[in-house]
Design an enzyme around this catalytic site. Structure first.
Site, PDB file in Angstrom:
ATOM      1  N   LYS A  82       0.904  -1.111   0.206  1.00  0.00           N
ATOM      2  CA  LYS A  82      -0.036   0.126  -0.045  1.00  0.00           C
ATOM      3  C   LYS A  82       0.891   1.153  -0.018  1.00  0.00           C
ATOM      4  O   LYS A  82       1.835   1.339   0.338  1.00  0.00           O
ATOM      5  CB  LYS A  82      -0.930  -0.068   1.186  1.00  0.00           C
ATOM      6  CG  LYS A  82      -2.056  -1.138   0.886  1.00  0.00           C
ATOM      7  CD  LYS A  82      -3.207  -0.895   1.772  1.00  0.00           C
ATOM      8  CE  LYS A  82      -4.337  -1.894   1.304  1.00  0.00           C
ATOM      9  NZ  LYS A  82      -5.415  -2.180   2.120  1.00  0.00           N
ATOM     10  N   ARG A  94      -3.711  -9.825   5.082  1.00  0.00           N
ATOM     11  CA  ARG A  94      -3.972 -10.077   3.541  1.00  0.00           C
ATOM     12  C   ARG A  94      -2.578  -9.543   2.882  1.00  0.00           C
ATOM     13  O   ARG A  94      -2.293  -8.521   2.902  1.00  0.00           O
ATOM     14  CB  ARG A  94      -5.135  -9.266   3.219  1.00  0.00           C
ATOM     15  CG  ARG A  94      -5.827  -9.492   1.845  1.00  0.00           C
ATOM     16  CD  ARG A  94      -6.929  -8.327   1.576  1.00  0.00           C
ATOM     17  NE  ARG A  94      -7.528  -8.275   0.586  1.00  0.00           N
ATOM     18  CZ  ARG A  94      -7.057  -7.642  -0.684  1.00  0.00           C
ATOM     19  NH1 ARG A  94      -6.093  -6.809  -0.446  1.00  0.00           N
ATOM     20  NH2 ARG A  94      -7.468  -7.713  -2.103  1.00  0.00           N
TER      21      ARG A  94
HETATM   22  N1  PMM Z   1      -7.163  -3.952   0.663  1.00  0.00           N
HETATM   23  C1  PMM Z   1      -7.521  -3.958  -0.743  1.00  0.00           C
HETATM   24  C2  PMM Z   1      -8.709  -4.767  -1.235  1.00  0.00           C
HETATM   25  N2  PMM Z   1      -9.425  -5.611  -0.218  1.00  0.00           N
HETATM   26  N3  PMM Z   1      -9.866  -6.280   1.911  1.00  0.00           N
HETATM   27  C3  PMM Z   1      -9.481  -6.244   3.196  1.00  0.00           C
HETATM   28  N4  PMM Z   1     -10.346  -7.041   4.139  1.00  0.00           N
HETATM   29  N5  PMM Z   1      -8.671  -5.434   3.855  1.00  0.00           N
HETATM   30  C4  PMM Z   1      -7.954  -4.776   2.946  1.00  0.00           C
HETATM   31  O1  PMM Z   1      -6.939  -3.794   3.546  1.00  0.00           O
HETATM   32  C5  PMM Z   1      -8.141  -4.732   1.342  1.00  0.00           C
HETATM   33  C6  PMM Z   1      -8.944  -5.530   1.160  1.00  0.00           C
HETATM   34  C7  PMM Z   1      -6.886  -3.097  -1.546  1.00  0.00           C
HETATM   35  O2  PMM Z   1      -5.861  -3.675  -1.873  1.00  0.00           O
HETATM   36  P1  PMM Z   1      -5.431  -4.507  -3.466  1.00  0.00           P
HETATM   37  O3  PMM Z   1      -5.719  -3.550  -4.432  1.00  0.00           O
HETATM   38  O4  PMM Z   1      -4.026  -4.850  -3.121  1.00  0.00           O
HETATM   39  O5  PMM Z   1      -6.278  -5.890  -3.460  1.00  0.00           O
END
Ligand code: PMM
Length: 280
Positions: free
Chosen positions: A220, A260
């Protein structure tokens, strides 16, 4: 949070999207996404988190039909392999289809705020529900990254706890059992760089709500800003992995339930070292 001997659940990200900020477009078709999910399983993922909507700042939303077409065949294939699958969606209709296709976890970054039918779908299914702290869709979230309390202090931890507690109350009212709920502070969602660090510092207060915590920090922007070059240019997304792994170790020590992540193999290595050195 207790420093336990229990390990940390590793949720591997399978973004079936053309435009996610971290890996947009790389796994955008079904076969590539399934192959990627299988690789993450081989690397030691406990859960595969399959998503068909990018939540990066400014992203436009896909049609429901597009989201369904992206995630359902991937979930079917990975669940048929025996994988534990979560669906990363804010839409009740997509959650229902994903559960029918074999998912057992609904990861709703909006905590039930984006779709009024979501909590009812989850309650009826008995699935685990990840409720993340969220304020608005990606086109507006940066405008809402203010956390002034009436006392004038910018206390993001206080606000996130209050707003997550509201989501827990809504989940309970819809009939979702407490032992099915996992909370997530929502790093990067309606948060400025500093808010993410304040939340990580104050994670014990979020844990005090009494639910397992999932944290998504992998790749991030706040990591890119921390590692910025002397001229201020953020570290590129592809070069933030080591910082993410360092954070995984910190989070393991703080007792989170899960992380995650995109790089499951590296995360597993970190956790193996942590597990081996935390035995008593
Ligand atoms: N971040 C993203 C997408 N889904 N779900 C949860 N539970 N927590 C998060 O911090 C989260 C998520 C965005 O990240 P990506 O684009 O790398 O998937």
């Amino acid at each position: 949070m207790t420093r336990g001997l229990r390990s940390v659940v590793v949720m591997g990200v399978v973004n079936v999207t053309p435009d996610s900020f971290s890996d947009g477009g790389r796994w955008a078709d079904t076969d590539a996404a399934v192959a990627h999910g299988r690789r993450l399983l081989a690397d030691g993922a406990d859960i595969l988190d399959v998503g068909g909507e990018s939540t990066r700042p400014g992203a436009t939303r896909p049609l429901v039909s597009e989201e369904l077409d992206r995630v359902v065949p991937v979930i079917e294939a990975l669940a048929a392999d025996g994988a534990r699958v979560s669906v990363d969606t804010m839409r009740a209709e997509v959650a229902a289809a994903a559960l029918a296709a074999g998912a057992s976890i609904v990861n709703d970054v909006s905590g039930g705020l984006a779709d009024p039918a979501m909590l009812g779908v989850v309650a009826g299914s008995g699935a685990t529900y990840v409720a993340m702290h969220w304020r608005a869709h990606s086109d507006r979230m940066n405008d809402l990254a203010t956390y002034d309390t009436p006392g004038g202090r910018d206390d993001v931890v206080h606000a996130v706890c209050r707003e997550l507690a509201e989501r827990v109350a809504a989940a309970r009212a819809a009939g979702i059992a407490d032992d099915k709920v996992v909370l997530d502070p929502g790093l990067g969602f309606a948060k400025r760089g500093e808010h993410n660090w304040q939340l990580l510092e104050g994670l014990d207060r979020v844990a005090a709500l009494g639910f397992p915590l999932l944290v998504g920090a992998s790749r991030k922007s706040f990591l890119g800003a921390l590692l910025a070059a002397p001229d201020g240019a953020p570290r590129p997304v592809s070069e933030r992995e080591v910082a993410g792994h360092a954070l995984t170790l910190v989070l393991a020590q703080r007792g989170v339930w899960g992380v995650r992540v995109h790089d499951v193999r590296g995360t597993r290595d970190v956790l193996r070292v942590w597990e081996r050195t935390s035995r008593r």
